[in-house]
Structures are given as C-alpha cells and as structure tokens.
Design a protein around this motif. Sequence first.
Motif, PDB file in Angstrom:
ATOM      1  N   HIS A 723       0.718  -0.897   0.087  1.00 48.23           N
ATOM      2  CA  HIS A 723      -0.088   0.216   0.099  1.00 48.23           C
ATOM      3  C   HIS A 723       0.974   1.225   0.151  1.00 48.23           C
ATOM      4  O   HIS A 723       1.778   1.351   0.703  1.00 48.23           O
ATOM      5  CB  HIS A 723      -1.092   0.065   1.159  1.00 48.23           C
ATOM      6  CG  HIS A 723      -1.935   1.130   1.169  1.00 48.23           C
ATOM      7  ND1 HIS A 723      -1.629   2.529   1.487  1.00 48.23           N
ATOM      8  CD2 HIS A 723      -3.177   1.009   0.682  1.00 48.23           C
ATOM      9  CE1 HIS A 723      -2.632   3.150   1.396  1.00 48.23           C
ATOM     10  NE2 HIS A 723      -3.596   2.362   1.058  1.00 48.23           N
ATOM     11  N   GLN A 724       0.542   2.397  -0.729  1.00 50.60           N
ATOM     12  CA  GLN A 724       1.360   3.328  -0.979  1.00 50.60           C
ATOM     13  C   GLN A 724       1.727   4.195   0.246  1.00 50.60           C
ATOM     14  O   GLN A 724       2.640   4.874   0.393  1.00 50.60           O
ATOM     15  CB  GLN A 724       1.092   4.137  -2.344  1.00 50.60           C
ATOM     16  CG  GLN A 724      -0.256   4.773  -1.920  1.00 50.60           C
ATOM     17  CD  GLN A 724      -0.511   5.830  -3.238  1.00 50.60           C
ATOM     18  OE1 GLN A 724      -0.012   6.055  -3.830  1.00 50.60           O
ATOM     19  NE2 GLN A 724      -1.772   6.642  -2.899  1.00 50.60           N
ATOM     20  N   TRP A 768      11.909   4.147  -5.443  1.00 43.18           N
ATOM     21  CA  TRP A 768      10.448   5.014  -6.117  1.00 43.18           C
ATOM     22  C   TRP A 768       9.816   5.586  -4.989  1.00 43.18           C
ATOM     23  O   TRP A 768       9.299   4.847  -3.830  1.00 43.18           O
ATOM     24  CB  TRP A 768       9.788   4.284  -6.889  1.00 43.18           C
ATOM     25  CG  TRP A 768       8.312   4.966  -7.313  1.00 43.18           C
ATOM     26  CD1 TRP A 768       7.076   4.685  -6.709  1.00 43.18           C
ATOM     27  CD2 TRP A 768       8.226   5.696  -8.356  1.00 43.18           C
ATOM     28  NE1 TRP A 768       6.111   5.336  -7.378  1.00 43.18           N
ATOM     29  CE2 TRP A 768       6.697   5.886  -8.141  1.00 43.18           C
ATOM     30  CE3 TRP A 768       8.989   6.324  -9.243  1.00 43.18           C
ATOM     31  CZ2 TRP A 768       6.067   6.984  -9.288  1.00 43.18           C
ATOM     32  CZ3 TRP A 768       8.269   7.256 -10.137  1.00 43.18           C
ATOM     33  CH2 TRP A 768       6.899   7.638 -10.099  1.00 43.18           C
ATOM     34  N   SER A 772       5.479  11.162  -3.334  1.00 40.49           N
ATOM     35  CA  SER A 772       5.775  12.345  -4.142  1.00 40.49           C
ATOM     36  C   SER A 772       5.956  11.872  -5.642  1.00 40.49           C
ATOM     37  O   SER A 772       6.130  12.446  -6.612  1.00 40.49           O
ATOM     38  CB  SER A 772       7.191  12.997  -3.999  1.00 40.49           C
ATOM     39  OG  SER A 772       7.282  13.350  -2.520  1.00 40.49           O
ATOM     40  N   ARG A 773       5.626  10.592  -5.836  1.00 40.41           N
ATOM     41  CA  ARG A 773       5.446   9.903  -7.234  1.00 40.41           C
ATOM     42  C   ARG A 773       6.812  10.322  -8.183  1.00 40.41           C
ATOM     43  O   ARG A 773       6.824  10.966  -9.050  1.00 40.41           O
ATOM     44  CB  ARG A 773       4.298  10.117  -8.011  1.00 40.41           C
ATOM     45  CG  ARG A 773       3.129   9.554  -7.379  1.00 40.41           C
ATOM     46  CD  ARG A 773       1.984   9.810  -8.549  1.00 40.41           C
ATOM     47  NE  ARG A 773       1.597  11.162  -8.747  1.00 40.41           N
ATOM     48  CZ  ARG A 773       0.625  11.867  -8.217  1.00 40.41           C
ATOM     49  NH1 ARG A 773      -0.216  11.381  -7.600  1.00 40.41           N
ATOM     50  NH2 ARG A 773       0.595  13.167  -8.644  1.00 40.41           N
ATOM     51  N   ARG A 774       7.969  10.071  -7.455  1.00 39.16           N
ATOM     52  CA  ARG A 774       9.189  10.345  -8.141  1.00 39.16           C
ATOM     53  C   ARG A 774      10.261   9.236  -7.842  1.00 39.16           C
ATOM     54  O   ARG A 774      10.195   8.659  -6.859  1.00 39.16           O
ATOM     55  CB  ARG A 774       9.618  11.689  -7.846  1.00 39.16           C
ATOM     56  CG  ARG A 774       9.969  12.214  -6.568  1.00 39.16           C
ATOM     57  CD  ARG A 774      10.153  13.492  -6.299  1.00 39.16           C
ATOM     58  NE  ARG A 774      10.274  13.650  -4.709  1.00 39.16           N
ATOM     59  CZ  ARG A 774      10.225  14.605  -4.238  1.00 39.16           C
ATOM     60  NH1 ARG A 774       9.532  15.856  -4.818  1.00 39.16           N
ATOM     61  NH2 ARG A 774      10.354  14.921  -2.935  1.00 39.16           N
ATOM     62  N   ILE A 811      16.469  14.124  -5.561  1.00 37.29           N
ATOM     63  CA  ILE A 811      15.354  13.727  -6.678  1.00 37.29           C
ATOM     64  C   ILE A 811      16.040  13.403  -7.882  1.00 37.29           C
ATOM     65  O   ILE A 811      16.877  14.092  -8.467  1.00 37.29           O
ATOM     66  CB  ILE A 811      14.215  14.845  -6.790  1.00 37.29           C
ATOM     67  CG1 ILE A 811      13.632  15.281  -5.655  1.00 37.29           C
ATOM     68  CG2 ILE A 811      13.468  14.685  -7.934  1.00 37.29           C
ATOM     69  CD1 ILE A 811      12.996  16.589  -5.540  1.00 37.29           C
ATOM     70  N   PRO A 813      15.346  12.777 -11.980  1.00 38.33           N
ATOM     71  CA  PRO A 813      13.867  13.130 -12.874  1.00 38.33           C
ATOM     72  C   PRO A 813      13.833  11.816 -14.106  1.00 38.33           C
ATOM     73  O   PRO A 813      13.384  12.116 -14.947  1.00 38.33           O
ATOM     74  CB  PRO A 813      14.244  14.209 -13.598  1.00 38.33           C
ATOM     75  CG  PRO A 813      15.926  14.220 -13.525  1.00 38.33           C
ATOM     76  CD  PRO A 813      16.237  13.605 -12.342  1.00 38.33           C
ATOM     77  N   SER A 814      14.203  10.604 -13.617  1.00 40.62           N
ATOM     78  CA  SER A 814      13.937   9.569 -14.360  1.00 40.62           C
ATOM     79  C   SER A 814      13.981   8.271 -13.773  1.00 40.62           C
ATOM     80  O   SER A 814      14.812   8.246 -12.814  1.00 40.62           O
ATOM     81  CB  SER A 814      14.730   9.518 -15.592  1.00 40.62           C
ATOM     82  OG  SER A 814      14.959   8.403 -16.204  1.00 40.62           O
ATOM     83  N   ALA A 815      13.315   7.408 -14.347  1.00 40.59           N
ATOM     84  CA  ALA A 815      13.686   5.964 -13.860  1.00 40.59           C
ATOM     85  C   ALA A 815      15.066   5.385 -14.236  1.00 40.59           C
ATOM     86  O   ALA A 815      15.622   5.820 -14.994  1.00 40.59           O
ATOM     87  CB  ALA A 815      12.370   5.121 -14.190  1.00 40.59           C
TER      88      ALA A 815
END
Lengths: 965, 272
Positions: A723-724, A768, A772-774, A811, A813-815
């Motif tokens: 669960h997130q 991940w 913040s989905r990043r 952070i 900016p890419s997977a």
Amino acid sequence: MAELILLWLKCIILYNAVDAVFEDQVGKFDWRQQYVGKVRFSHFDTHVQSSKKVIVATENNVFAALNTRTGELFWRHVDKSGPEGNIDALLHHGQDAILVVGNGRLLRSWDVNVGGLNWEIVLDSGSFQKACLVGQQGTVKHVAVLKKNIISLHYLSNGHQKWIENLPDSETVDYQTVYSGGNGEVYALGIVPHSHIVIIAYSTDDGEIIKQISVEAPWLSNIVASCAVIGQGVLICVDSATPSLYMYNLNPNMDDLQMTQIPLQSLGLEVAPDFQPVLVSHQPNSAHQPLSEFFLQLGPDNFLLLQFNNGQIVTLRDFKPALLVSFATTGEKTIAAVMSPKNKTACSINLFSAETGRRLLDTTLIFVMDPNGGKPEKIYIQPFLKKDDSVGYRAMVQTEDHTLTFIQQPGRVMWIREEALSDVVTMEMVDLPLTGTQAELEGEFGKKADGLMSMVFKRLSSQLILLQAWISHLWKLFYDARKPRSQVKNEVTIENLSRDEFNLQKMMVMVTASGKLFGIDSKTGSILWRHYLNDVPSNAAFKLMVQRTTAHFPHPPQCTLLIKDKDTGLTTLHVFNPIFGKKSHVTPPALPQPILQSLLLPLMDQDYAKVLLLVDDQYKVSAFPSTKNVLQQLQEMASSIFFYLVDSSQGRLSGYRLRTDLSTEQIWEVVIPMEIQRIVSVKGKRPNEHVHSQGRVMGDRSVLYKYLNPNLLAVVTESTDTHQERSFVGIILIDGVTGRIIHEAVQRKARGPVHIVHSENWVVYEYWSTKSRRNEFSVIELYEGMELYNSTVFSSLDRPHAPQVLQQSYIFPSAISTMEATLTEKGITSRHLLIGLPSGGILSLPKMFLDPRRPEIVSEQSREENLIPYAPELMIRTEWFINYNQSISRVRGIHTSPSGLESTCLVVAYGLDIYQTRVYPSKQFDVLKDDYDYMLISSVLLALFFATMISKRLAEVKLLNRAWR
Amino acid sequence: MWHRERILLLLAFVQSVLVVGWCFTEMEAGPGAAMSTQTNGDRFKIEGRAIVPGVKTQDWVSTARVLVDGEEHVGFLRTDGSFAVNDVPSGSYVVEVVTPTYRFEAVRVDITSKGKMSNVLFHRARLVNYIKTSEVIRQPYPLQIRSSGPHSYFMKRETWGWTDFLMNPMVMMMVLPLLIIVLLPKVVNTNDPEMRKEMEQSMNMLNPNPELPDVSELMTKLFSGSKGSSKAGSSSKGTRPAAKRRGKHSGASRAKKLSMQNNNADLDSWDQ
C-alpha cells in the motif's frame, strides 16, 4: 528565486566539471552491437522482388527488420519486457506486418518499409489462441483473432473491428485454431479432448454462423500439435496410437459426422517408437487455399512429402535422414527445402519441387556447423526466380544456441548473428597475455640478481629486442602505407592477441542465459571464440570467476563458471581458458549436494590458481583446487575465513566461520521478520577495488577519515505491504564477520525496485517515492571521525567506535534500469556513477553530486573543500551520456573494469545491446589528450629556435657596429 | 496545510473512484464480449502527438518510443507522429517521447474516471515538476509534444586559431605595451631633455604598487620554501620596502602550497 539562482550556479559549475564525449571521438574507443533475441517468428519481405528485409519477432519482445545482405538492423522496436509485451503471433501481408501482443491484449500493424506503426487497437480480454489473415476473392482485407471464448474480425487497413462473436460452449470446448481458405468463411476449430472436434464456420461478412458441426475424434487431444488444413479445406490429423491419418472435409456442403481413417500401414509407413508425428502444411497466400502437399514427420530424422489427391494420399518422396524441412513460395512456384546431415560437421540443404517431389538441380547448399555451437533448429528459405526461371535461394538457419546464420549458394556464409548475446547474464574482463618480447622484459625484473655483468648484458639484449620490434613495426607501417587502404587488414585473431601498452584492450568473457560463452575483443567487438554448453538448465544461475589471470606465464589463465540449477540447487563447474575459450584439462570436482555459497579466496595454490570454496547445504566446505598445498594453507588460515549466507525465503542472514577440518560453525544470525519485510538484495564491495585516500581534507585542514570496512554488507529490504502509504524500503549495513549492525535506515512511503551501489565508504541507492511519485537517490557515507582507530590494518573484530553516518537524498528525474560505479587501477581518480536509463542512455554522474556533505548554506570552508551547494534535484544532461546517441535498449548490467591507466576505466553495458567504451572520470590526467596539438607545439618550438638564432645574429652585428663607432 | 488537506481529499476521491471503477468492471465482466472497445475494463489510454518541426516523420519515428513511468508502459509512434499508449490503469504518469536524436519534454498525465458509474474519462496533462509535485501548469490534452531540437551530446573541442590567439586578453595585454615600447620612441623625440624628464616621471608612476605581490618573489618562495631564502629572494629587489611584505607573502604562499597539495591529494576538485 533563490532556488533559481542556485540552479543557475550549479549549471555554471557543472559546465566546467564535466567531461563529455567530443564529436571526433565517435567510434574511436567505443562500439555497439545491437541484437534482437531468440527468433520466434520470421518472414522474408516478399512484397518487392528486390527487398532486402527479413522481419523477425523474438522471444525478447522485439520486432525488427534485418538486412539480408549484411545482417544489420533496418529498424527495431523494443516492447515492454515480460508477458505484457510478449509477441504471440506475426502475420505478414504486403508491406504490413500484424502482431498480436501480450496474450491477445493488443493488435498492432506495422509498416515494414518505414518501421512505423500503422495502427494499434486493444482487443477484448481473453487468452489468445490463434490469429490468421482472411482473404476473399483473391484479396486479403481482414485478420481474424481467436481467443478462448470469442472470435473477432478486424480490417487490415485500420484495425477496426468488423464483427465479434462469442464462441458457443466455450466453457467445455477448447477452441485452438482458426483457418480461412479465402472463400468467404472463417473456421474456428475447437476440441473437447478425447471426445470430439467442434467446427464452426462463420461468414466473413457479418459473423453469422453458417455451420456448426461436431466430429467424433476420441483419439485426439490437441489440434495444434497433430492437425493441419490442406488442399480445398481438408482437415488432416495424425494419431500415433493407431497409427493413422484422419481426414475431414471442412466444406459446408458435406455433412459427414465421421473422419475418414487412413492407416499409415496402408501407405507403407511406420512411426518411430515414442514419437508424436507432426504435420507441416503450407498456405502460400491467405486469399487462396493451402497446398495439397504436406510434410509428415514420422521420426526425429524422417520426413515424408505427401500429396492429397482426390481423397487419396500419395507419397511423393521419403526423406531420411532429414533434420529440418520448410516450404517456401516465390511467384507461382512453391518449393520444399530439406536439410539433411552430410557428415559430422556439415549439413546440406536441397530444394525439391513441392508438386512433384523432384529434386531441383543445382540447389545444394552446404551448411557447416560450428563444433562449438548448437544443432540446427529452424530453417527459413528465401527463394527467388533467376532470369532463366529456375529457382535460386538463400537460407537462414537458426540453431539451438540462438545463432542466425544466413547462407547463400553454394554455402557462403553471408552473416552470422549471435542472438545469444542479447541475454548476457554475467561477464568478466580478462587481461590479454603478453607477447614473447614483453614477457622477456617482464622476466628480467622478476628474477633474482645473478651478477652485475649478466644483468647489464640482459638489459642490453632486451633493449636490442625492443629496438628490433620497433623497427619491424615501422617497416610494417611503411609497407602498409604504400598499399591501398582497402587491402590493409588489421584483423584481430586469437594468434596475434597481445596486451597493449596501457592494458586498454582486454578479453571480454560473456556468459549468456542460453549457456553460450563468448570471448570478445574489447577494442573491436569482434567475437574471438564461442563455446556452447549443451547441458545448461533453462533456469540456471551463473557466476563467473577468474581463478588465474594471465600474469603467471607458463600456466594458462583459468576461469571457472559456476552453473546452478535454481530449482534443485545442484551445481556444475565449467573450467576454461578465457583467452582461447577451450575447456581446461583440470577436472572440476563433482558436486552431489546443492551449493549455497561460493567464495573466491585470495589464497593461491602452487600453480597460482586462486582457491574457490563451495559451501553445500550441509554447511560442509569443499575447495577447488583441492591439492595438499591448498588444504594445508586453508588449515592455517581457517580461523580468519568467514562467510555469510542469505536465506531470503526465511529472511535470515547468517555468518559462519571455517574450522580447520573444513566444517563450519555459525557465529551470528540476523533474522528480518518475514511478515513485515523481505530481503531483496545483499551487496558487498568489489574485491578488486582500491581506495587511495584514507580520508577527506576539510576546509579547516583537519582530516575526516573514511570508514573503510571491507567486510561491510548492504542489505536492502522491501516491505511486504505494498500500500502506497505504508510501504517502505529499508537498508541495513551489517559487518559480514561479526554480524554487527552498523547502520539502519528506512525510507518511508517508498518502494522498489531498489538499485544499489556499494563502494569505498558509501552506499548509493535509488527507489521510487510513492508519496511524491518520483525516483529518489539516497547516499549514505560512513566516517570514522577525525582520528583513525588503527591506521595500519582494519579488523572487524577490533573496531570499538561506531562510525559517523551521513545521509542525504536527492530527486532524480527519470527511472533507472541499472547502476554501477567506475573503477580504476589505484582508486586515485574520482568516482562517477554510471546509470543506465530506460531511454537507452548511460549517464555518467559524478559522485560528488551524491555527497551527504553538500551544504545548504555555502560557507568559506565548504567552498574550499569544493562542495557543491545542496540542490534537491539532480540533473540529467545529455552531454553526460557516455554513449551519446548509441542508445542501449534494456540495459541490464554495467561492468566496469580498471585499465593500465589510472585515469581510464573500461565500461561495458549489456542488455539487449552491448556497448563498450572508456570513461575518464577525472579527465585524462596521466596521458596526453588525443587531440594534443603536436603541430602547434613543434612549430612554436621551431619558431622560437629560429627567432633566437636570428636575434643572436642581429645582436652580434649590432655589437660589432657599436664597436666600430 | 490547506494544500495537504486538499491532496488527501483528492487521494480519497481517486481511491473511491477506483473502487467504484472496480465494482463497475466486475459487473461488466460477464458478457463483456459485445461491449465497446473504447475502454478495456479499468484500463485507459493516453493519446498524443509528437512533432519535430522541419523533419519528416518517417525519418525519426522508427527509432522513437513513448515511455510511461520509465518502462512501465510502452507505446509506439504511428507514421504520422501520433501515438496512443493503451491499457493504462488510472493514476498519474510521466509520459516521455524518447528518441536518440531529438529532445522532447516530459509531461505528467493524470487519469481519473469522473463521476459515478459512468465511463467518462478525465485526462489532465501538466508540466513535470518533481519538486512541487502538486503544482499544476496545464498542458493540452491529447498531448502535443513538440521537440525542442536535437540532443546535444558532444562538447566543443577547444580549437586553436589565430584569431582566438590574438583576441586572448592576455595576448592583447602583452602586445599593446610592446607596440608602445617599440613605437613611442619613434614618435616622440627622445633627444629632447624636457621630454626625457617627463617620461622618467611617468615611468616612476608606472612602477608597480608596493602592496601587490611580486611574481618572481612568489616563485622563489614557492620553490625554496624556507624563510632564509625568502629573504634572499626579496633582497634582489632592493628598492622597495620589503620587511612589511615578507611576512604577508610567505603566509600567502604557504596557503597556496597547502591548497595545491590538497588538489593533488584529492582529485575531486571540480573547478580545474
């Protein structure tokens, strides 16, 4: 605003810091090889007569067009890996290729010429069975897709659905295949195993059921495996039990409820024992009926060409022995190609007329099998009509080791693609051996002194040898320069392999998932040797170790490959010479027990081979090589040999110590509760890593000492709760000898996949962030403090002070796909992180961006220390891509290896493609740059020399004149 | 604070929608075969178009891919540059068009199904901002992604040309005084005693500022290191008040030395 300024500042700073590739360096030190994977479907593009394309769909979810002349890629499309991108079917019509992807999830149409997508549609859910092109009145306009419970018809031009129908009784009937003979009907064939076949004829126009029939077939269990449609819509099946052929006419105006049985004995045929016969039919054009000729395979090496004629079956030709058969059509002619073994190392391919079974003249082609390769598995024929209307052809042979060989008559190999390299599992870079002269020179230093005179003499003679070599090199250069460039061959072969000046050229030993081993020259990328291991299980795990390098001259270098069956844990060893690829004469020990762990010790036996320890599931240790000398050394060293075991299924990490009798005792255990989290990976440091500086000099001239524990393990855990809000990623640093937990960190609201690099005194990991989905990077650095406890030697058992831990996160900016750190000879050069991105780039990110001491507020001291002010976001600049536009698809691993130059690190990235290059993390400080301007420096020197001469002369004249005055 | 509450609310809303969506699909799952193919269960699609100004689409589409959240979902470009990534569940995604030659900005796309028990979709596209993740700068949907030019992979080589050399400020500083030295005596009559006096005065003016460090002195100190030699070095220039400068210089040079050692020891220095 402040952020902006910071960002801007950062940009300016970075601009100076970064060494990118220069445009003239393209292809100078680097090369890329692109692969597609094991071919599943292949079609020759016959749309245009002169087309050079062969389209392939592979098990790696790749769809590509290859150039038949060179074997290179025209274009390639890489779909998502895993079952969601799986290519279920490939249909080819004109310049369109239709793909069914992801177990019938998507239907795609590609333009073969351009390599662009025509259309893509989502299909209704249901597991995919079969697709076929549907023609009507000589043209193909539709494609039919059969799923478990539905059948649908789509327009070829735009993918729109023409109709969709539920299949009747789909719970009980297993619909397996779909057929269309070009007469306006689509047949769905289903089966109730060992009972009956269900045949449903749909109208192409509106999907109306024209006829629904069930035919008894109690002997049949699978239509796809034992049936085919031939001639004017005759379903023909073969049964091995009776043994006989069964036929049924699909035409709607016939209403039999029985299949006609033709016993094979009545044809004078016999099935090989324990062999399931196979039928091969051919439909040259989907708008027309299939041929009435077909192949029947009765044994592993026995094929028959049969013809169905007015309800009768006629044997056209018996092929025995034959390995593979294939039909192919060009123009109006259909031919049958048969590959039969010629001798032990070669096969011959012959063409036969499909209608008569007569052999076509001058169509023999010899395929020489690689003794280190696999057996032929599939054959694809590209026939063409010659000017005199006879048939010529080229053949593409696929072998067990995923190799594609394209051959032309009478047996010239046009190209070979080693598709096994699309799935490299592990690799090592091995130094090349020295040449004779080099070895002579080295030998001089190794020997003990034997008198002054002889030493001098030796020195002189070796210098002489060098001079001789240099002169011959010059002569060769001069000789080559006179010849036209095209004739000069600089091919690397195993014979002329030798180490270069700075040890920049190495042998890349690559292990692939299919069990084929390769030796590749790192400079040119040419494959120098290959070796296929036949008996590798499909789910094997590999570990490659270099037991003896090339440094111990009369002894050959030795690599050991550990092959472990993941299910049973049983392990075999393959010992080979990494330079020549030959299997070593050293017999590896038989390992009857499953192996849990393997360690390569720094101990050496009398033949300079490092000792490999294998721990089995009884915690017994066996050594390889296990000579008396080794066992004696092991007994002496036993008290200082520790190892750890990871049992991720029970969340247990345990440490063991070796006893003198080669049994073990457990000394520590850490249990990570399985209900909450599970161990994802355990990373130690690389054994060949060197750290040059023990500490960092601070702004105030004090030294912050690094905590350099060679036994440190980084354990990554992920929460079982996905669960997130509640998921987390944990990282635990454990001393592998004592089991002491040095540090523990938890990243809340985060989930994997976690990529981790553990080196020197730092751990960098990426995860991940669900909140913040990043993607975020985090770095942990360990320091001993301002004083070193015991500066001479590090011992895990005697380190009373816990290290200082610093951590910072950023952070990204890419997977990312994978991550590795650069490695150099002595560790003086600063480190970079090499990050493989899904876009195909490999980013070289300086480690100093991931430094937990980056200050938020800039001070005088931090500036003096060259610390970059903290900024939350790391940047991706395309100038940092070490592979510029040479994208590498699906990077799975990056291998870094030191070279003889401290500034240079050799990098190999592998995934679907293989890319090799060199990186210079601190620029080339120990060698002149490749753009060094010799012309300028020499012209300036000359100019200065002449200027002094002239001015001297002028001064003399002036003095003389003054004296006269 | 208000922001956070709003996000929580939004999350709750998304969740409820998701739940509703699931109920909905389960109800539909039975006969399923004949329903429209627009949406497949709770799967949606992301549509858009990528444009490279001035380049034919055929030249670049075969190397392009659309990546949604890394390689989570993959789409391909049609021959006209448009794309659709099918089979994506609702959520928030970063969509990027990837080619080895052209650069495209990434876009964040939020997919939520709007309203109860209906299949109406709500797509929202916005700029990607990893720092303020909730910030919304709307972008058009279906996506219109325009390339901002080719990727720059290469650094410029430092080339050597005469103009570069001549325009170098250091060279200018060297050449101009040289010209003055050579040309001035020709222009001005040096035999005139008045003129000579004036020039001598001006030369005195030109003498370097005593507070500035002297290059030769610094070098000698650097190489000798000890205090004794620094005296010797300074004594060669007898005309200036040396005592004051001596201490200062030796301190400065020591600092310089240390920092140089620093650089040597740790090649992390990034402003080399």
